[in-house]
Design an enzyme around this catalytic site. Structure first.
Site, PDB file in Angstrom:
ATOM      1  N   TYR A 145       0.826  -1.215   0.000  1.00 24.56           N
ATOM      2  CA  TYR A 145       0.000   0.000   0.000  1.00 24.56           C
ATOM      3  C   TYR A 145       0.859   1.263   0.000  1.00 24.56           C
ATOM      4  CZ  TYR A 145      -3.678  -3.311   1.446  1.00 24.56           C
ATOM      5  OH  TYR A 145      -4.537  -4.379   1.535  1.00 24.56           O
ATOM      6  N   HIS A 163       0.044 -12.081   1.255  1.00 21.16           N
ATOM      7  CA  HIS A 163      -0.937 -11.213   0.595  1.00 21.16           C
ATOM      8  C   HIS A 163      -1.638 -11.911  -0.577  1.00 21.16           C
ATOM      9  CE1 HIS A 163      -1.770  -6.644  -0.033  1.00 21.16           C
ATOM     10  NE2 HIS A 163      -2.811  -7.362  -0.395  1.00 21.16           N
TER      11      HIS A 163
END
Length: 331
Positions: A51, A114
């Site tokens: 992010y 992830h």
């Protein structure tokens, strides 16, 4: 659903059902958003290396610990995620150390793989093919190898480990190979994608679900769920019955928690952060109306459609049928 409600992971730790998500939160906004969320009462933060905002998130946490009366680090459940360029077993702990350094923390409550996809190793988060059209995959490391390395991380640095975007096949493989059941599987889930077989499998195995993209997204030309006529009608109906304003976002978040699941809405505006944290109860009529949206499932997050493309079939959707690769489960 109670804004302060928790569920217990298979490691014994408690995770709050409503978390504050930081995906696509712009620099300059996310630190203030995290501070505001912690001030309002959120005690679960969802982060990730990719992010690109963990340093600022760490500053928001630090500010909250200094300024929110009585708030301590151990009161906050903090999740981050291993990115795809660090799937080689020897890269897993250094990647965790890097995230802890960015956040200015000693430990995480939860660390997730992830994606069940390995990229070429190195500093580049999105290593590209020569023509730039595709991400460079690493088909020489398996999700079993990466998961084994996750399970061996020091407990002083991370209390629980889990996965994200894993299918039943992926979960079966890592559990069978290591005997360690992931604490969490974070997946795209909303009324348009109820994913019941995976939900049932995880319930049987004791894996907690965290839902991301709870409001859907508008990449497919469909309206966001919070803007859809069906969800607005449910919110209006509940508002009349309960004698208070119930918003479409609150309806979706309440649906997401049914069955003991967790959900991580993102917002950077004070009013929405507070709104998403309010408790709303759904009646049977509301649940039935929302469940109807899932009769024609719609997945929004498909890496094969990303730019640059990830040339991999993860979910066996129509869009992915042309992909050259599948997840490397074991070597």
């Amino acid at each position: 659903m109670s804004s302060g409600r928790t569920v217990t992971l298979n490691t014994g730790y408690k995770i709050p059902q409503i978390g504050y998500g930081t995906w696509q939160a712009a620099p300059g906004e996310v630190g203030a958003g995290v501070f505001e969320a912690l001030k309002v009462g959120y005690r679960h933060l969802d982060l990730a290396k990719v992010y690109g905002n963990q340093k600022e998130v760490g500053e928001g946490i630090k500010k909250a610990l200094a300024e929110v009366p009585g708030l301590k680090r151990e009161d906050i459940f903090i999740t981050s995620k291993l990115w795809n360029n660090s799937h080689k077993p020897e890269d897993v702990e250094p990647a965790l150390d890097d995230t802890l350094a960015e956040l200015g923390l000693d430990y995480l409550d939860l660390y997730l793989i992830h994606w069940p996809v390995a990229f070429a190793p190195g500093a580049d988060l999105f290593p590209k093919s020569e023509d730039g059209s595709e991400v460079q995959l690493n088909q020489n490391v398996s999700i079993v190898q990466t998961w084994k390395a996750m399970t061996e991380l020091p407990k002083s640095k991370v209390r629980s480990v889990g996965v994200s975007n894993f299918t039943i096949e992926h979960l079966d493989a890592v559990i069978e190979a290591t005997g360690v059941v992931p604490a969490v599987n974070q997946i795209e889930r909303h009324p348009r994608l109820p994913n019941q077989p995976l939900i049932d499998y995880c319930a049987k195995k004791g894996i907690i679900i965290t839902a991301y993209s709870a409001f859907g997204n508008n990449t497919k030309g469909l309206p966001l769920l919070v803007s859809s006529d069906e969800v607005k009608a449910v919110a209006d109906n509940l508002s009349k019955k309960q004698g208070k304003t119930v918003t479409p976002a609150q309806v979706i978040l309440a649906w997401s928690q049914i069955g003991g699941h967790t959900v991580i809405p993102k917002s950077v505006t004070k009013a929405r952060i507070a709104e998403n944290f309010q408790e709303v109860e759904l009646d049977d009529e509301a649940i039935a109306a929302l469940n109807k949206l899932g009769e024609k499932p719609q997945r929004f997050n498909i890496p094969y459609t990303y730019k640059p493309r990830w040339n991999i079939n993860l979910f066996n959707t129509e869009e992915e049928k042309a992909a050259a690769h599948t997840a490397v489960i074991k070597l």
